[in-house]
Design a protein around this motif. Structure first.
Motif, PDB file in Angstrom:
ATOM      1  N   GLY A  28       1.146  -1.386   0.622  1.00 18.79           N
ATOM      2  CA  GLY A  28       0.288   0.407   0.120  1.00 18.79           C
ATOM      3  C   GLY A  28       0.965   1.071   0.582  1.00 18.79           C
ATOM      4  N   ILE A  29       0.538   2.629   0.601  1.00 17.25           N
ATOM      5  CA  ILE A  29       0.962   3.196   0.250  1.00 17.25           C
ATOM      6  C   ILE A  29       1.985   3.572   0.915  1.00 17.25           C
ATOM      7  N   THR A  30       2.042   3.183   2.504  1.00 16.60           N
ATOM      8  CA  THR A  30       3.206   2.902   3.764  1.00 16.60           C
ATOM      9  C   THR A  30       4.175   2.322   3.008  1.00 16.60           C
ATOM     10  N   GLY A  31       4.030   0.860   2.307  1.00 24.58           N
ATOM     11  CA  GLY A  31       4.829   0.376   1.980  1.00 24.58           C
ATOM     12  C   GLY A  31       5.726   0.048   1.022  1.00 24.58           C
ATOM     13  N   VAL A  48       6.977  -7.349  -0.799  1.00 24.25           N
ATOM     14  CA  VAL A  48       6.096  -8.089  -1.882  1.00 24.25           C
ATOM     15  C   VAL A  48       4.663  -7.678  -0.654  1.00 24.25           C
ATOM     16  N   GLU A  49       4.285  -7.983  -1.878  1.00 24.41           N
ATOM     17  CA  GLU A  49       2.344  -7.169  -1.670  1.00 24.41           C
ATOM     18  C   GLU A  49       1.149  -8.672  -2.098  1.00 24.41           C
ATOM     19  N   LYS A  50       0.228  -9.253  -0.891  1.00 23.73           N
ATOM     20  CA  LYS A  50       0.192 -10.057  -1.595  1.00 23.73           C
ATOM     21  C   LYS A  50      -1.510 -10.104  -2.765  1.00 23.73           C
ATOM     22  N   GLY A  51      -1.801  -8.701  -1.712  1.00 19.15           N
ATOM     23  CA  GLY A  51      -2.578  -8.296  -4.040  1.00 19.15           C
ATOM     24  C   GLY A  51      -2.548  -7.741  -5.390  1.00 19.15           C
ATOM     25  N   GLY A  56      -5.279  -3.057  -1.016  1.00 18.44           N
ATOM     26  CA  GLY A  56      -5.574  -2.861   0.430  1.00 18.44           C
ATOM     27  C   GLY A  56      -6.762  -1.658   0.591  1.00 18.44           C
ATOM     28  N   THR A  57      -6.142  -1.049   1.553  1.00 16.17           N
ATOM     29  CA  THR A  57      -6.871   0.516   2.201  1.00 16.17           C
ATOM     30  C   THR A  57      -6.403   1.452   0.980  1.00 16.17           C
ATOM     31  N   SER A  58      -5.407   2.055   0.479  1.00 18.22           N
ATOM     32  CA  SER A  58      -5.021   1.980  -0.529  1.00 18.22           C
ATOM     33  C   SER A  58      -5.303   2.450  -1.155  1.00 18.22           C
ATOM     34  N   SER A  59      -6.449   2.119  -2.227  1.00 16.73           N
ATOM     35  CA  SER A  59      -7.105   2.048  -3.292  1.00 16.73           C
ATOM     36  C   SER A  59      -9.065   2.568  -2.601  1.00 16.73           C
ATOM     37  N   SER A  61      -9.329   4.843  -0.078  1.00 17.16           N
ATOM     38  CA  SER A  61      -9.798   5.716   1.085  1.00 17.16           C
ATOM     39  C   SER A  61     -10.708   7.540   0.319  1.00 17.16           C
ATOM     40  N   THR A  62     -10.326   8.396   1.098  1.00 18.00           N
ATOM     41  CA  THR A  62     -11.788   9.081   1.001  1.00 18.00           C
ATOM     42  C   THR A  62     -10.525  10.056  -0.502  1.00 18.00           C
ATOM     43  N   LYS A  63      -9.645   9.962  -0.705  1.00 16.17           N
ATOM     44  CA  LYS A  63      -8.011  10.342  -1.900  1.00 16.17           C
ATOM     45  C   LYS A  63      -8.623  12.072  -1.248  1.00 16.17           C
ATOM     46  N   LEU A  64      -8.467  12.351  -0.428  1.00 16.68           N
ATOM     47  CA  LEU A  64      -7.850  13.788  -0.295  1.00 16.68           C
ATOM     48  C   LEU A  64      -6.440  13.263   1.208  1.00 16.68           C
ATOM     49  N   ILE A  65      -5.983  15.130  -0.078  1.00 16.10           N
ATOM     50  CA  ILE A  65      -4.451  15.078   0.658  1.00 16.10           C
ATOM     51  C   ILE A  65      -4.512  16.094   1.604  1.00 16.10           C
ATOM     52  N   GLU A 193       2.655 -13.486  -1.084  1.00 15.26           N
ATOM     53  CA  GLU A 193       1.690 -13.400   0.199  1.00 15.26           C
ATOM     54  C   GLU A 193       3.005 -13.857   1.119  1.00 15.26           C
ATOM     55  N   CYS A 194       3.689 -12.865   2.155  1.00 16.08           N
ATOM     56  CA  CYS A 194       3.854 -13.242   3.425  1.00 16.08           C
ATOM     57  C   CYS A 194       3.247 -14.238   3.731  1.00 16.08           C
ATOM     58  N   THR A 195       3.924 -15.748   4.005  1.00 17.46           N
ATOM     59  CA  THR A 195       2.874 -16.699   5.020  1.00 17.46           C
ATOM     60  C   THR A 195       3.759 -16.862   6.410  1.00 17.46           C
ATOM     61  N   GLY A 230      -1.000  -2.766   7.083  1.00 15.43           N
ATOM     62  CA  GLY A 230      -1.820  -1.455   7.133  1.00 15.43           C
ATOM     63  C   GLY A 230      -2.864  -2.530   8.207  1.00 15.43           C
ATOM     64  N   PRO A 231      -4.318  -3.061   7.985  1.00 16.22           N
ATOM     65  CA  PRO A 231      -5.239  -3.556   9.245  1.00 16.22           C
ATOM     66  C   PRO A 231      -4.802  -4.666   8.863  1.00 16.22           C
ATOM     67  N   TRP A 232      -4.164  -5.029   7.869  1.00 12.48           N
ATOM     68  CA  TRP A 232      -3.745  -7.330   8.355  1.00 12.48           C
ATOM     69  C   TRP A 232      -1.919  -6.960  10.030  1.00 12.48           C
ATOM     70  N   GLY A 372      -1.102   2.837  11.885  1.00 16.12           N
ATOM     71  CA  GLY A 372      -1.838   3.927  11.876  1.00 16.12           C
ATOM     72  C   GLY A 372      -1.633   4.900  10.776  1.00 16.12           C
ATOM     73  N   GLY A 373      -1.754   6.648  10.701  1.00 16.67           N
ATOM     74  CA  GLY A 373      -1.068   7.012   9.371  1.00 16.67           C
ATOM     75  C   GLY A 373      -2.205   7.109   8.523  1.00 16.67           C
ATOM     76  N   LYS A 374      -1.749   8.431   8.217  1.00 16.54           N
ATOM     77  CA  LYS A 374      -3.225   8.548   6.807  1.00 16.54           C
ATOM     78  C   LYS A 374      -1.580   8.568   6.172  1.00 16.54           C
ATOM     79  N   LEU A 375      -3.422   9.052   4.543  1.00 11.49           N
ATOM     80  CA  LEU A 375      -2.222   9.018   3.557  1.00 11.49           C
ATOM     81  C   LEU A 375      -1.237   9.896   3.101  1.00 11.49           C
ATOM     82  N   THR A 376      -1.892  10.579   3.420  1.00 13.34           N
ATOM     83  CA  THR A 376      -1.488  12.372   3.581  1.00 13.34           C
ATOM     84  C   THR A 376       0.412  12.298   3.424  1.00 13.34           C
ATOM     85  N   GLY A 377       0.239  11.768   5.290  1.00 15.51           N
ATOM     86  CA  GLY A 377       1.682  11.662   6.006  1.00 15.51           C
ATOM     87  C   GLY A 377       2.364  10.767   5.384  1.00 15.51           C
TER      88      GLY A 377
HETATM   89  P1  FAD Z   1      -2.961  -1.099   3.021  1.00 13.22           P
HETATM   90  O1  FAD Z   1      -3.032   0.287   1.394  1.00 13.22           O
HETATM   91  O2  FAD Z   1      -4.512  -1.301   3.246  1.00 13.22           O
HETATM   92  O3  FAD Z   1      -2.229  -1.698   2.786  1.00 13.22           O
HETATM   93  C1  FAD Z   1      -1.308  -3.068   3.157  1.00 13.22           C
HETATM   94  C2  FAD Z   1      -1.209  -4.160   1.898  1.00 13.22           C
HETATM   95  O4  FAD Z   1      -0.829  -4.670   2.124  1.00 13.22           O
HETATM   96  C3  FAD Z   1      -2.246  -4.653   1.951  1.00 13.22           C
HETATM   97  O5  FAD Z   1      -2.106  -4.055   0.187  1.00 13.22           O
HETATM   98  C4  FAD Z   1      -2.554  -5.721   1.631  1.00 13.22           C
HETATM   99  O6  FAD Z   1      -3.167  -6.566   0.706  1.00 13.22           O
HETATM  100  C5  FAD Z   1      -1.101  -6.519   2.056  1.00 13.22           C
HETATM  101  N1  FAD Z   1      -0.705  -7.421   3.059  1.00 13.22           N
HETATM  102  C6  FAD Z   1      -1.592  -7.915   3.836  1.00 13.22           C
HETATM  103  N2  FAD Z   1      -1.051  -8.878   4.427  1.00 13.22           N
HETATM  104  C7  FAD Z   1       0.159  -9.290   3.678  1.00 13.22           C
HETATM  105  C8  FAD Z   1       1.204 -10.614   3.735  1.00 13.22           C
HETATM  106  N3  FAD Z   1       0.936 -11.480   4.153  1.00 13.22           N
HETATM  107  N4  FAD Z   1       2.010  -9.859   2.275  1.00 13.22           N
HETATM  108  C9  FAD Z   1       2.024  -9.232   1.977  1.00 13.22           C
HETATM  109  N5  FAD Z   1       1.262  -8.287   1.856  1.00 13.22           N
HETATM  110  C10 FAD Z   1      -0.207  -8.435   2.706  1.00 13.22           C
HETATM  111  N6  FAD Z   1      -6.159   9.243   4.576  1.00 13.22           N
HETATM  112  C11 FAD Z   1      -5.811   9.942   3.984  1.00 13.22           C
HETATM  113  O7  FAD Z   1      -4.736  11.321   4.289  1.00 13.22           O
HETATM  114  N7  FAD Z   1      -6.242  10.752   2.777  1.00 13.22           N
HETATM  115  C12 FAD Z   1      -8.041  10.825   3.202  1.00 13.22           C
HETATM  116  O8  FAD Z   1      -8.716  10.793   2.215  1.00 13.22           O
HETATM  117  C13 FAD Z   1      -8.267   9.671   3.389  1.00 13.22           C
HETATM  118  N8  FAD Z   1      -9.516   8.706   3.495  1.00 13.22           N
HETATM  119  C14 FAD Z   1      -9.383   7.797   4.719  1.00 13.22           C
HETATM  120  C15 FAD Z   1     -10.811   7.033   4.249  1.00 13.22           C
HETATM  121  C16 FAD Z   1     -11.056   5.675   4.946  1.00 13.22           C
HETATM  122  C17 FAD Z   1     -12.141   4.850   4.336  1.00 13.22           C
HETATM  123  C18 FAD Z   1      -9.883   5.179   4.874  1.00 13.22           C
HETATM  124  C19 FAD Z   1     -10.100   3.544   5.708  1.00 13.22           C
HETATM  125  C20 FAD Z   1      -8.793   5.976   4.906  1.00 13.22           C
HETATM  126  C21 FAD Z   1      -8.997   6.590   4.998  1.00 13.22           C
HETATM  127  N9  FAD Z   1      -7.710   7.374   5.082  1.00 13.22           N
HETATM  128  C22 FAD Z   1      -7.166   8.089   4.158  1.00 13.22           C
HETATM  129  C23 FAD Z   1      -6.318   6.584   5.525  1.00 13.22           C
HETATM  130  C24 FAD Z   1      -5.319   5.563   4.250  1.00 13.22           C
HETATM  131  O9  FAD Z   1      -6.141   5.617   3.685  1.00 13.22           O
HETATM  132  C25 FAD Z   1      -4.609   4.601   4.890  1.00 13.22           C
HETATM  133  O10 FAD Z   1      -4.097   5.467   6.022  1.00 13.22           O
HETATM  134  C26 FAD Z   1      -3.550   4.428   4.233  1.00 13.22           C
HETATM  135  O11 FAD Z   1      -3.958   3.907   2.716  1.00 13.22           O
HETATM  136  C27 FAD Z   1      -3.077   2.507   4.966  1.00 13.22           C
HETATM  137  O12 FAD Z   1      -2.101   2.071   3.433  1.00 13.22           O
HETATM  138  P2  FAD Z   1      -0.845   1.073   4.069  1.00 13.22           P
HETATM  139  O13 FAD Z   1      -0.751   0.990   3.215  1.00 13.22           O
HETATM  140  O14 FAD Z   1      -0.568   1.375   5.725  1.00 13.22           O
HETATM  141  O15 FAD Z   1      -2.077  -0.314   4.095  1.00 13.22           O
END
Ligand code: FAD
Length: 544
Positions: A28-31, A48-51, A56-59, A61-65, A193-195, A230-232, A372-377
């Motif tokens: 996602g955006i964090t990785g 590595v990304e499992k999908g 995950g969450t990074s597509s 969001s509300t799509k705001l910075i 996917e990391c298992t 992220g959520p995982w 935790g955190g946000k897309l923006t950060g």
């Molecule tokens: P994710 O994008 O979920 O990435 C984690 C990835 O890990 C996933 O792609 C998943 O497939 C992968 N993964 C999981 N397990 C494994 C494994 N075992 N092996 C390999 N890969 C694995 N932030 C903003 O700044 N502006 C906004 O407008 C905003 N709106 C939001 C609205 C909503 C409804 C939500 C839910 C969040 C919003 N956020 C917003 C927050 C922001 O979207 C998230 O903080 C950010 O996208 C999280 O990114 P991430 O990479 O941490 O997680």
């Protein structure tokens, strides 16, 4: 070497045969942000990304910075300051992906926002983010608010304010960061996917991964492993040991997309109406307007997040109460998405009260998890993680984050003005080629300075219309440069057509399946299973 599916076996062979300084789990955006920061500082990186990237969450969001205006209510000044300032920086690094957007905040009878507090709040918001004078918030009386946004219901309106934010496309932002990391030498693999983790003498030394395209196991060795899932995050933490200390708290956020004609607002609007005083966005985009979001505790399947009737009713009621329009009903929904916020559990706090701050957890075996955190950060989060990784690395210690100077696309726009001038030329070119008006902003936001190259060779053709040739060219581009493995990667995340040009989606689906069988040589069984997957997505998203 192209970042394409043909070269994916080489990326896998490299992952299996070399030793990396850093293995990142989660694309996602964090990785992606961590991969870019780390490779730019000289680390040898694998991700590595499992999908698909950003699946995950990074597509979802509300799509705001954005600086997160509502976090001021929770006195999160440091968070608002950091993300507020990141907005301008990200805009400078990619002016077509992080685009200035004026936001209207109406003041409504019975709402939670009073005029004085809103004025002070927005003043502090602008001050913390160092917003330039011209863009600073303006308070409006009722008539001024209605003149800017005539669809607001005037019986309930007291006045409003207008302030500066930015919009983005989360999945495009992520793929550009992924590509930027790849171009600097990082090895990034989707559908991997990391298992489980490999631990030797109490320290992590690698991970076992499953390639979802071949069902084969790949062992990847690395000095440090970062869990950016992220959520995982908790699932991956538990792959090594039971969790000690803080855990995640997931909340679901739903967005609904309706045709622009049903809610033809001119600006993004941020309003409160709900009895729970939550805030809701309505955001115009291409042929649509989207509405979001809910914020409710979630503990069901993270890979299949359902949108309930209660979610739909909550959002549509809010919109129907606020705007003077023909009421919107569930049958007007053309697409939708639901994502999970990976928040960190805090005793006694409700979903919307929990902090959006990021936090790093380091396990005894060395696993570094970020939650935790946000897309923006994302850029600052990545900086903190890589600084933490380098605490253990004597060779690279003392290197500094340089991502504040790395343009997100190559080629890039130097500034907003250049981007806007390009848009004018693109509009002209789209007209010449017989393409619909929506294509200019669509192409600009997705492909930036490369947009023009996708339409240059469109010609009168007996077999394909101009719109079809455009989709075909986009497929070629995404195939050669953006590691699309499944048709969904293009239809949902690289193009965003599913959400924002819903009228084109049937044609795009047909052409994408044709592209995969003619140019990628996939077999019938692949096409059948992808078609089934797509039909399920269309049903779930409200498009059927
Ligand atoms: P994710 O994008 O979920 O990435 C984690 C990835 O890990 C996933 O792609 C998943 O497939 C992968 N993964 C999981 N397990 C494994 C494994 N075992 N092996 C390999 N890969 C694995 N932030 C903003 O700044 N502006 C906004 O407008 C905003 N709106 C939001 C609205 C909503 C409804 C939500 C839910 C969040 C919003 N956020 C917003 C927050 C922001 O979207 C998230 O903080 C950010 O996208 C999280 O990114 P991430 O990479 O941490 O997680």
């Amino acid at each position: 070497m192209n970042f394409s599916v043909e070269n994916r076996p080489k990326f896998i062979a490299k992952a299996a045969s070399e030793h990396f300084d850093l293995l990142i789990i989660g694309g996602g955006i964090t990785g992606a942000g961590i991969a870019l920061d780390a490779v730019a500082r000289g680390l040898k990186v694998c991700l590595v990304e499992k999908g698909d990237f950003a699946s995950g969450t990074s597509s979802k969001s509300t799509k705001l910075i954005h600086g997160g205006l509502r976090y001021l209510k929770q006195f999160e000044f440091a968070l608002v300051k950091e993300v507020g300032q990141e907005r301008t920086l990200l805009h400078n690094l990619a002016p077509h992906i992080v685009v200035p957007e004026k936001m209207i905040l109406p003041l409504i009878k019975g709402g939670s926002l009073g005029k004085t507090m809103t004025s002070i709040g927005l003043y502090i918001y602008d001050f913390l983010a160092e917003v330039e004078d011209l863009d600073k918030r303006r308070m409006l009386n009722k008539e001024e608010t209605l003149a800017i946004e005539p669809l607001l219901r005037d019986q309930k309106l007291l006045g409003g304010s207008i302030y500066a934010e930015y919009r983005t496309d989360d999945a495009r932002l992520t793929i550009e960061v992924v590509k930027s990391a790849y171009s600097r030498g990082a090895n990034l693999i989707n559908y991997m996917e990391c298992t489980s983790m490999i631990e030797e003498d109490g320290k992590l030394t690698g991970a076992r991964c499953l390639d979802h395209t071949s069902q084969k196991e790949v062992i990847i060795r690395a000095g440090t492993i970062v869990n950016a899932t992220g959520p995982w995050v908790d699932e991956v933490r538990m792959q090594t040991h039971p969790i000690k200390g803080k855990r995640l708290y997931l909340t679901k956020g739903v967005h609904l997309v309706i045709p622009k004609s049903k809610l033809p607002i001119k600006h993004s609007i941020y309003f409160d109406v709900g009895h729970d005083k939550r805030m809701i966005f309505t955001i115009p985009r291409l042929d649509t307007t989207y509405i979001g979001t809910t914020d409710t505790y979630y503990e069901e399947d993270k890979d299949d997040i359902e949108i309930s009737l209660a979610d739909i009713t909550y959002l549509l009621n809010a919109v129907n109460q606020t705007f003077d329009i023909d009421p919107i009903s569930p049958k007007d929904i053309v697409a939708s998405w639901a994502g999970l916020r990976p928040l960190i559990y805090e005793d006694g706090k409700s979903a919307s009260e929990i902090s959006r701050k990021d936090e790093i957890f380091v396990a005894d075996n060395g696993l570094i998890s970020i939650a935790g955190g946000k897309l923006t950060g994302y850029r600052k989060m990545a900086e903190r993680v890589v600084d933490r990784v380098l605490l253990e690395d004597t060779l690279l210690q003392g290197t500094h984050c340089t991502t504040d100077e790395i343009y997100l696309t190559d080629p890039h726009f130097d500034n907003h003005q250049e981007c806007m001038q390009y848009r004018v030329r693109l509009e002209q070119k789209c007209r010449e080629k017989g393409l619909k008006e929506v294509n200019a902003p669509y192409l600009l936001q997705n492909y930036g300075p490369l947009a023009m190259s996708l339409i240059e060779d469109i010609a009168d053709d007996m077999d394909m219309s101009a719109e079809e040739q455009l989709i075909w060219n986009e497929l070629k581009f995404c195939h050669n440069n953006e590691l699309i493995v499944s048709p969904c990667d293009y239809l949902i995340r690289r193009s965003g057509r599913l959400y924002f040009i819903p009228d084109s989606i049937n044609m795009a689906e047909y052409l994408t399946l044709r592209y995969f069988s003619e140019l990628l040589g996939v077999d019938e069984a692949f096409i059948d299973s992808e078609k089934k997957k797509w039909d399920e997505i269309m049903k779930g998203s409200g498009s059927q």
